[in-house]
Design an enzyme around this catalytic site. Structure first.
Site, PDB file in Angstrom:
ATOM      1  N   ASP A 128       0.848  -1.190   0.000  1.00  0.00           N
ATOM      2  CA  ASP A 128       0.000   0.000   0.000  1.00  0.00           C
ATOM      3  C   ASP A 128       0.887   1.245   0.000  1.00  0.00           C
ATOM      4  O   ASP A 128       1.615   1.488   0.942  1.00  0.00           O
ATOM      5  CB  ASP A 128      -0.889  -0.012   1.255  1.00  0.00           C
ATOM      6  CG  ASP A 128      -2.103   0.882   1.101  1.00  0.00           C
ATOM      7  OD1 ASP A 128      -2.016   1.879   0.359  1.00  0.00           O
ATOM      8  OD2 ASP A 128      -3.144   0.576   1.719  1.00  0.00           O
ATOM      9  N   ARG A 130      -0.389   4.297  -0.618  1.00  0.00           N
ATOM     10  CA  ARG A 130      -1.261   5.468  -0.606  1.00  0.00           C
ATOM     11  C   ARG A 130      -0.853   6.464   0.478  1.00  0.00           C
ATOM     12  O   ARG A 130      -0.330   6.088   1.516  1.00  0.00           O
ATOM     13  CB  ARG A 130      -2.715   5.031  -0.374  1.00  0.00           C
ATOM     14  CG  ARG A 130      -3.279   4.331  -1.593  1.00  0.00           C
ATOM     15  CD  ARG A 130      -4.682   3.859  -1.362  1.00  0.00           C
ATOM     16  NE  ARG A 130      -4.746   2.805  -0.361  1.00  0.00           N
ATOM     17  CZ  ARG A 130      -5.852   2.151  -0.068  1.00  0.00           C
ATOM     18  NH1 ARG A 130      -6.976   2.443  -0.677  1.00  0.00           N
ATOM     19  NH2 ARG A 130      -5.833   1.204   0.841  1.00  0.00           N
TER      20      ARG A 130
END
Ligand SMILES: [Zn+2]
Length: 206
Positions: A128, A130
């Site tokens: 991830d 993000r």
């Protein structure tokens, strides 16, 4: 008015949508990516503003992919803020930040039986990538004092708190999804720590 002056204007407009009247704000980040905040009702100076931070998923939202539940989650969040007021922030970080081409490469591996976490690892990519920093900036710009987040993902709660916007509450966003995404949701729950209630099992595929 010159072009320079025009680009200084805030990029925002009221738009009638199927979810009700939304004010759309566009914010450009340092990398030139344009993110969108959809605002329903009055949120400036408010606490516990209903808020969803949603990352772009072209495959499901535009192409109708049944690999994940992003489209359903986005629609559910927009429906909620249309009814109750709030903010949906749409971040242009496809494939948990790895980009569309890498996401499609990971899908090709998943078609061979690898799950979403291992597919990224095989490609040498993080689970991830993000960031929620820009979401925090947008909420502060909107004058939001604190939020009640619609999310199943503890990393999002941490990420937004870390960016300086207090998260005073959160609630899961569970959608009634099609069978093909169930394996994906189980991986999110069992390997990525998403707050999909322990007792909650995806309904059996018909
Ligand atoms: Zn998706």
């Amino acid at each position: 008015m010159t072009d320079d002056q025009r680009s200084e204007l805030p990029a925002q407009a009221d738009i009638p949508t199927r979810y009700g009247a939304l004010r759309l704000h566009v914010v450009t980040d340092a990398q030139g990516k344009e993110h969108v905040a959809a605002v329903a009702g009055d949120v400036a100076g408010q606490r516990r503003v209903l808020c969803r931070i949603h990352s772009e998923c072209l495959t499901s939202e535009i192409m109708g992919s049944l690999r994940c539940d992003c489209r359903e989650q986005l629609e559910a969040a927009l429906t909620r803020i249309g009814q109750e007021g709030g903010v949906v922030i749409y971040l242009r970080q496809e494939g948990r930040g790895i980009g569309l081409a890498n996401k499609i490469r990971a899908y090709a591996l998943q078609n061979e039986g690898v799950d979403t976490v291992d597919a990224n690892r095989l490609l040498g990519l993080p689970d991830d990538l993000r960031s929620y920093e820009i979401a925090g900036e947008i909420l502060r710009e909107l004058g939001v004092e604190s939020v009640n987040m619609m999310t199943n993902n503890p990393l999002k709660i941490e990420g937004l708190s870390g960016s300086g916007v207090p998260v005073e509450g959160h609630e899961p966003l569970l959608c009634d999804v099609h069978g093909l995404a169930h394996g994906y949701l189980e991986v999110k729950r069992d390997r990525m720590g998403h707050l999909i209630p322990g007792a909650w099992k995806p309904p059996k595929t018909a």
